[in-house]
Design an enzyme around this catalytic site. Structure first.
Site, mmCIF file in Angstrom:
data_model
loop_
_atom_site.group_PDB
_atom_site.id
_atom_site.type_symbol
_atom_site.label_atom_id
_atom_site.label_comp_id
_atom_site.label_asym_id
_atom_site.label_seq_id
_atom_site.Cartn_x
_atom_site.Cartn_y
_atom_site.Cartn_z
ATOM 1 N N LYS A 1 15.859 71.848 25.820
ATOM 2 C CA LYS A 1 17.111 72.185 25.842
ATOM 3 C C LYS A 1 17.977 72.225 24.587
ATOM 4 C CE LYS A 1 18.257 67.209 26.229
ATOM 5 N NZ LYS A 1 19.554 66.323 26.739
ATOM 6 N N TYR B 1 36.833 70.180 -2.793
ATOM 7 C CA TYR B 1 37.956 69.884 -2.104
ATOM 8 C C TYR B 1 38.300 68.482 -2.175
ATOM 9 C CZ TYR B 1 37.705 74.501 0.323
ATOM 10 O OH TYR B 1 38.114 75.681 0.477
ATOM 11 N N MET C 1 32.561 74.888 3.671
ATOM 12 C CA MET C 1 31.838 75.563 4.752
ATOM 13 C C MET C 1 30.602 76.484 4.333
ATOM 14 S SD MET C 1 33.877 78.751 6.880
ATOM 15 C CE MET C 1 35.103 77.762 7.480
ATOM 16 N N ARG D 1 25.382 57.399 33.709
ATOM 17 C CA ARG D 1 25.749 58.602 33.183
ATOM 18 C C ARG D 1 25.528 59.478 34.486
ATOM 19 N NH1 ARG D 1 23.174 61.365 28.184
ATOM 20 N NH2 ARG D 1 21.284 61.605 29.383
HETATM 21 C C1 PLP Z 1 16.764 63.364 30.936
HETATM 22 C C2 PLP Z 1 16.102 63.338 29.566
HETATM 23 N N1 PLP Z 1 14.668 63.246 29.465
HETATM 24 C C3 PLP Z 1 14.067 63.217 28.214
HETATM 25 C C4 PLP Z 1 14.834 63.547 27.006
HETATM 26 C C5 PLP Z 1 14.310 63.673 26.022
HETATM 27 O O1 PLP Z 1 14.529 62.880 25.059
HETATM 28 P P1 PLP Z 1 13.947 62.352 23.567
HETATM 29 O O2 PLP Z 1 14.425 63.583 22.813
HETATM 30 O O3 PLP Z 1 14.656 61.205 23.038
HETATM 31 O O4 PLP Z 1 12.525 62.152 23.622
HETATM 32 C C6 PLP Z 1 16.109 63.632 27.228
HETATM 33 C C7 PLP Z 1 17.149 64.405 26.076
HETATM 34 O O5 PLP Z 1 18.168 64.050 25.848
HETATM 35 C C8 PLP Z 1 16.790 63.761 28.561
HETATM 36 O O6 PLP Z 1 18.171 63.988 28.457
#
Ligand code: PLP
Length: 371
Positions: free
Chosen positions: A34, A264, A312, A132
């Protein structure tokens, strides 16, 4: 032409996947890609990680993009769907939605009722303490009565949960979550289970179950505060290789006098006459604005400290150590911000953040090159 590059070592990515396999030989692997594969480029990473059993993304648009790119492996949608109609897309594009609340489950039942021939598979997500996403214990109890009455092809294929504190090896909450998961997933029908992210893959073999879900370790980054895996991994020989090297170049050299202040806010002033280098990278590229003076960069294999605030498009560094080693820096010299020879975890520590954030926040201005 391009000053700022992120070089992605695909061989290192594959090596890290092999390390996951070594650590969890009995489990299948769903590689978490992701957020543009944690900033590394989702398509190229998916292609390089073809030896995974599946991929996981957070959102529908990420999954559809992967399909457009010709990636046809199983894809988990970790955040499931936000409206009923999206189950149609899951079916059409062979995505596995995760169902984490009763509304999503009800939408799914509606979808199945309207689509008798559906072959959509889905997973459930349990809340074992992260609070969550995930079904609460009472919701699952209620649901399991309903699930039992469903035909096999309408039951969930699997059930997952997520650790809140897996990066803290000795935190007793990890065991509590695991025990709850173990207890709640005893269901009267066969179901696959998944719990472990990178930290748990390394430190909690008892949490591996049927599927492991590595993210950060694939990119060569430690999920722990340090990279001493020996303790975490119970003495097994885990070696992660960094995947991203972020680099730019020297764009100016300034000879300043004692008391001259830089950047800055004029917040950093020269304690003596000194030579400062200006490097063409800044928070507009994703370099952390909060990096403190002293944060290391690498030039000609020497660590040089950041001085003054991050702007920046630029940062300023103290070049003194190069001269001390008989090296005269020149415009265009390569500067490594993290990666080869300099851990991104260390830069994160100097910026009061975590490596995950630094990798994800690389901006579109940075050219990604694969090698
Ligand atoms: C549901 C879920 N599983 C697995 C992972 C992978 O986690 P990591 O990057 O700590 O291995 C994530 C990452 O946030 C996640 O949200």
């Amino acid at each position: 032409m391009h000053q700022v590059r992120a070089r992605i070592h695909l061989a290192a990515l594959k090596h890290n996947l092999d390390e996951v396999k070594k650590m969890s030989p009995e489990s299948r692997i769903v590689s978490v890609i992701k957020a543009n594969a944690y900033g590394h480029g989702i398509t190229e990473v998916a292609r390089a990680l073809q030896d995974s059993d599946a991929f996981a993304v957070a959102r529908m648009d990420e999954a559809l993009f992967l399909r457009q790119q010709g990636i046809n492996k199983i894809i988990f949608l970790l955040e499931g769907v936000y409206e009923q109609d999206c189950y149609k897309l899951c079916e059409q594009y062979h995505l596995i939605p995760v169902v984490y609340c009763m509304e999503q489950f009800q939408w799914l039942q509606n979808y199945f009722a309207e689509n008798n021939n559906s072959s959509l598979t889905y997973w459930l997500k349990l809340d074992t303490g992260m609070h969550r996403l995930g079904l609460q214990k009472t919701e699952l109890n209620h649901l399991s009565d309903i699930l039992q009455t469903l035909p096999d092809n309408r039951k969930p294929a699997g059930i997952m949960s997520h650790f809140a504190c897996a990066d803290e090896i000795n935190n007793p909450f990890n065991q509590q979550q695991l025990e709850l998961f173990e207890q709640l997933t005893v269901l009267p029908f066969k179901i696959q289970r998944s719990m472990a992210n990178s930290a748990a893959i390394i430190a909690m073999p008892e949490s591996h179950y049927d599927w492991v879900r590595p993210g950060i370790m694939l990119y060569g980054v430690s999920p722990f505060e340090d990279r001493v895996f020996k303790e975490a991994a119970g003495n097994s020989e885990l070696e992660l290789k960094h995947v991203m090297t972020l680099e730019s170049e020297l764009i100016a050299v300034k000879h300043l006098k004692k008391g001259d202040c830089i950047g800055y806010g004029s917040s950093w002033c020269c304690p003596q006459d000194m030579t400062i280098g200006v490097v063409g990278i800044g928070y507009g590229d994703g370099y952390p604005r909060h990096a403190r003076p002293g944060t290391p960069v690498l030039m000609h294999k020497h660590r040089l400290p950041l001085v003054g605030r991050v702007s920046m498009d630029m940062i300023t560094i103290n070049l003194q150590a190069l001269y001390q080693h008989g090296i005269t820096p020149a415009l265009g010299d390569r500067v490594i911000l993290w990666g080869e020879g300099l851990l991104v975890e260390q830069v994160a520590q100097c910026s009061d953040t975590i490596a995950y954030e630094l990798l994800c926040q690389i901006t579109q201005r940075v050219t990604i090159e694969y090698e």
